[in-house]
Design an enzyme around this catalytic site. Structure first.
Site, PDB file in Angstrom:
ATOM      1  N   ARG A  93       0.820  -1.209   0.000  1.00  0.00           N
ATOM      2  CA  ARG A  93       0.000   0.000   0.000  1.00  0.00           C
ATOM      3  C   ARG A  93       0.862   1.271   0.000  1.00  0.00           C
ATOM      4  O   ARG A  93       0.562   2.253  -0.672  1.00  0.00           O
ATOM      5  CB  ARG A  93      -0.883  -0.028   1.259  1.00  0.00           C
ATOM      6  CG  ARG A  93      -1.695   1.217   1.498  1.00  0.00           C
ATOM      7  CD  ARG A  93      -2.829   1.316   0.533  1.00  0.00           C
ATOM      8  NE  ARG A  93      -3.527   2.577   0.637  1.00  0.00           N
ATOM      9  CZ  ARG A  93      -4.514   2.934  -0.175  1.00  0.00           C
ATOM     10  NH1 ARG A  93      -4.922   2.133  -1.120  1.00  0.00           N
ATOM     11  NH2 ARG A  93      -5.092   4.091  -0.032  1.00  0.00           N
ATOM     12  N   ASP A 117      -2.778  -4.765   2.156  1.00  0.00           N
ATOM     13  CA  ASP A 117      -3.728  -5.622   2.853  1.00  0.00           C
ATOM     14  C   ASP A 117      -5.142  -5.491   2.311  1.00  0.00           C
ATOM     15  O   ASP A 117      -5.609  -4.396   2.016  1.00  0.00           O
ATOM     16  CB  ASP A 117      -3.760  -5.234   4.335  1.00  0.00           C
ATOM     17  CG  ASP A 117      -2.521  -5.722   5.065  1.00  0.00           C
ATOM     18  OD1 ASP A 117      -1.958  -6.743   4.637  1.00  0.00           O
ATOM     19  OD2 ASP A 117      -2.143  -5.087   6.050  1.00  0.00           O
ATOM     20  N   ASP A 309      -5.377  -1.055  13.313  1.00  0.00           N
ATOM     21  CA  ASP A 309      -4.419  -2.164  13.176  1.00  0.00           C
ATOM     22  C   ASP A 309      -4.386  -3.037  14.435  1.00  0.00           C
ATOM     23  O   ASP A 309      -3.993  -4.201  14.363  1.00  0.00           O
ATOM     24  CB  ASP A 309      -3.016  -1.618  12.911  1.00  0.00           C
ATOM     25  CG  ASP A 309      -2.973  -0.776  11.656  1.00  0.00           C
ATOM     26  OD1 ASP A 309      -2.304  -1.162  10.714  1.00  0.00           O
ATOM     27  OD2 ASP A 309      -3.641   0.276  11.637  1.00  0.00           O
TER      28      ASP A 309
HETATM   29  C1  UD1 Z   1      -2.471   3.630   6.869  1.00  0.00           C
HETATM   30  C2  UD1 Z   1      -1.709   2.412   7.340  1.00  0.00           C
HETATM   31  C3  UD1 Z   1      -2.660   1.330   7.827  1.00  0.00           C
HETATM   32  C4  UD1 Z   1      -3.604   1.907   8.880  1.00  0.00           C
HETATM   33  C5  UD1 Z   1      -4.305   3.152   8.342  1.00  0.00           C
HETATM   34  C6  UD1 Z   1      -5.186   3.840   9.366  1.00  0.00           C
HETATM   35  C7  UD1 Z   1       0.246   2.453   5.925  1.00  0.00           C
HETATM   36  C8  UD1 Z   1       1.013   1.803   4.849  1.00  0.00           C
HETATM   37  N1  UD1 Z   1      -0.925   1.897   6.245  1.00  0.00           N
HETATM   38  O1  UD1 Z   1      -3.221   3.229   5.729  1.00  0.00           O
HETATM   39  O2  UD1 Z   1      -1.900   0.271   8.403  1.00  0.00           O
HETATM   40  O3  UD1 Z   1      -4.578   0.926   9.201  1.00  0.00           O
HETATM   41  O4  UD1 Z   1      -3.325   4.111   7.897  1.00  0.00           O
HETATM   42  O5  UD1 Z   1      -4.466   4.160  10.498  1.00  0.00           O
HETATM   43  O6  UD1 Z   1       0.685   3.426   6.518  1.00  0.00           O
HETATM   44  N2  UD1 Z   1      -9.848   7.018   2.559  1.00  0.00           N
HETATM   45  C9  UD1 Z   1     -10.663   7.545   1.569  1.00  0.00           C
HETATM   46  N3  UD1 Z   1     -10.095   8.254   0.546  1.00  0.00           N
HETATM   47  C10 UD1 Z   1      -8.757   8.475   0.478  1.00  0.00           C
HETATM   48  C11 UD1 Z   1      -7.915   7.937   1.478  1.00  0.00           C
HETATM   49  C12 UD1 Z   1      -8.495   7.217   2.511  1.00  0.00           C
HETATM   50  O7  UD1 Z   1     -11.872   7.365   1.622  1.00  0.00           O
HETATM   51  O8  UD1 Z   1      -8.303   9.158  -0.482  1.00  0.00           O
HETATM   52  C13 UD1 Z   1     -10.449   6.273   3.704  1.00  0.00           C
HETATM   53  C14 UD1 Z   1     -10.042   4.810   3.751  1.00  0.00           C
HETATM   54  O9  UD1 Z   1     -10.857   4.007   2.953  1.00  0.00           O
HETATM   55  C15 UD1 Z   1     -10.192   4.507   5.222  1.00  0.00           C
HETATM   56  C16 UD1 Z   1      -9.823   5.812   5.903  1.00  0.00           C
HETATM   57  O10 UD1 Z   1      -9.933   6.816   4.895  1.00  0.00           O
HETATM   58  O11 UD1 Z   1     -11.536   4.212   5.557  1.00  0.00           O
HETATM   59  C17 UD1 Z   1      -8.445   5.845   6.506  1.00  0.00           C
HETATM   60  O12 UD1 Z   1      -7.477   5.496   5.549  1.00  0.00           O
HETATM   61  P1  UD1 Z   1      -5.983   6.059   5.588  1.00  0.00           P
HETATM   62  O13 UD1 Z   1      -5.744   6.762   6.874  1.00  0.00           O
HETATM   63  O14 UD1 Z   1      -5.728   6.773   4.330  1.00  0.00           O
HETATM   64  O15 UD1 Z   1      -5.147   4.704   5.611  1.00  0.00           O
HETATM   65  P2  UD1 Z   1      -3.880   4.322   4.777  1.00  0.00           P
HETATM   66  O16 UD1 Z   1      -2.964   5.496   4.664  1.00  0.00           O
HETATM   67  O17 UD1 Z   1      -4.278   3.607   3.534  1.00  0.00           O
END
Ligand code: UD1
Length: 422
Positions: A93, A117, A309
């Protein structure tokens, strides 16, 4: 031939364990190295598969990457390749984090949609909207995010949700934009602070790290630096939960105890004795659980809330606690797939939408189970430790993406776990 773990139930984990650098920090710090020509050194890198995968992504962009033990040296050329669509992109990711630096430095980027994941839909709309505000175009074309800009300029950006990935990408594009960018409702995770610290060392001007408003004054260029990755708070929390679940006594070193404040508070509520060790080489905490844990409720939220997590460990703890727990998942809808495997192990659990109700039982019952992601895999191993008989945990490559030396650490703490050929 693939391998799986055979976990013999009945262990009480006792001893000390060292936690290395955070997976969710190191990969972003590696991406940040793209922002400065020259050699950036990152220390305390965890020996997990995602680090060499990220190195492959950077190599495909023209960097020279050398990893020796826990030190990664990344040499970034003056001219980067702006197309990130190597095979490694689909496997993690965090690879999407090259988007911001590439737009910042090359003013264009073609970045394959990332893997990682399978914990629920993970859209990139906030990443893209942020880059658009900074003056770039951003579209999804043939499985890639394509972004282009004549030049980036500062902007006021409000995130719908404090997304970790979107905050990081926007931040890494904004450090080289002309003028001031304000990111409101920014993520406050310790990994965001870590990346801000490294960017500041590289010459970036950032205010508000660790708060929900980040102010970035763009500069013309950044320079390379040396930076030590923060300890992995999720791995640290895993060991804290392991102590509570197995009614054990574990001293965890290498993680800032305040990065797991809420986890430790929940473990206290469950009946554990918790000691903090602040600062210095001894930094960490100790969790001692005498007797059966008491049920507590958990709600996942962005930091400083309870991390999504850690949700599988909360479920495993609840499964063997005295009483009934309610667990609410607010971030990733598919994380509850873990519960199906826990039910195989005899957990009394049911889900309704984004809530799960878990009635604690005295002992779980061994069964073959399948890891669906890093944390679910680790949660199943912990469950196997308190199940009658031998639990076989399959698809362990997930676990090895996040936990360096997992089996070795478990054995050191007294667990009877083997890696066997499937
Ligand atoms: C990161 C972590 C992951 C952790 C998560 C939340 C990494 C590699 N992974 O994932 O282990 O579980 O933070 O703490 O650092 N969302 C949208 N649009 C976007 C971006 C996100 O709708 O453009 C939503 C996602 O679907 C989710 C939420 O926002 O429901 C949080 O996601 P985000 O904080 O972006 O997680 P990651 O950065 O992918």
């Amino acid at each position: 031939m693939s391998e799986h773990f055979r976990v013999h139930g009945g262990a009480r984990l006792v001893g000390e364990v060292d936690v290395v650098g955070a997976k969710n920090s190191v990969l972003k710090l590696m991406a940040a190295a793209l922002l400065a020509e020259g050699t950036t050194t990152i220390t305390n890198c965890p020996e997990i598969l995602d680090v060499p995968l990220m190195a492959d992504v950077l190599r495909s962009l023209g960097c020279h990457v050398d990893i020796e033990g826990d030190v990664a040296r990344i040499t970034t050329p003056a001219e980067l390749n702006h197309m990130a669509n190597s095979e490694a992109m689909g496997k993690l990711r965090a690879s999407v984090c090259v988007l911001g630096p590439l737009v910042g430095r090359c003013k264009r980027a073609v970045v394959a949609l990332p893997g990682g994941d399978a914990i629920g839909s993970r859209p990139l709309d906030m990443h893209q909207n942020g880059l658009r505000k900074l003056g770039a175009t951003s579209e999804i074309e043939h499985g890639c995010v394509v972004a282009e800009a004549e030049g980036l300029h500062g902007a006021q950006i409000w995130l719908d949700f404090p997304s970790v990935g979107a905050t990081e990408n926007i931040l890494m594009a904004a450090v080289l934009a002309k003028g001031t960018t304000i990111i409101d409702n920014a993520a406050r995770e310790p990994e965001i602070v870590d990346i801000c610290v490294m960017l500041q060392q590289m010459g970036a001007q950032i205010e508000g790290a660790g708060t929900s408003t980040l102010t970035v004054h763009g500069v013309d260029a950044l320079h390379p630096t040396e930076h030590r990755v923060i300890g992995d708070r999720i791995v640290g929390a895993t060991w804290g939960f392991a102590a509570a679940i197995t009614q054990g006594d574990i001293r965890v070193r290498g993680v800032n105890p305040h990065h797991v404040d809420l986890v430790l508070e929940k473990l206290r509520m469950a009946g554990a004795e918790v000691t903090l060790f602040e600062g210095g080489d001894d930094e960490g905490f100790r969790v001692v659980m005498n007797g059966r844990p008491k049920a507590v409720d958990f709600v996942t939220l962005p930091y400083p809330g309870f991390a999504t997590d850690n949700q599988p460990f909360a479920i495993t703890l609840s499964a063997v606690s005295e009483g009934t727990s309610m667990i609410t998942e607010n971030l990733f809808e598919s994380r509850f797939r873990f519960i199906e495997e826990m039910i195989r192990l005899g957990a009394d659990a049911r889900t309704d939408g984004h809530h799960a109700v878990v009635r604690g039982v005295e002992k779980l019952s061994s069964a073959p189970v399948w890891a669906s992601d890093i944390r679910a895999g680790a949660g199943l191993v912990l469950a196997g430790l308190v199940a009658d008989g031998e639990t076989e945990v399959y698809e362990i490559f997930h676990i090895e993406r996040g936990y360096p030396g997992f089996v070795e650490n478990l054995r050191k703490l007294g667990a009877n776990v083997e890696r066997v050929s499937s």
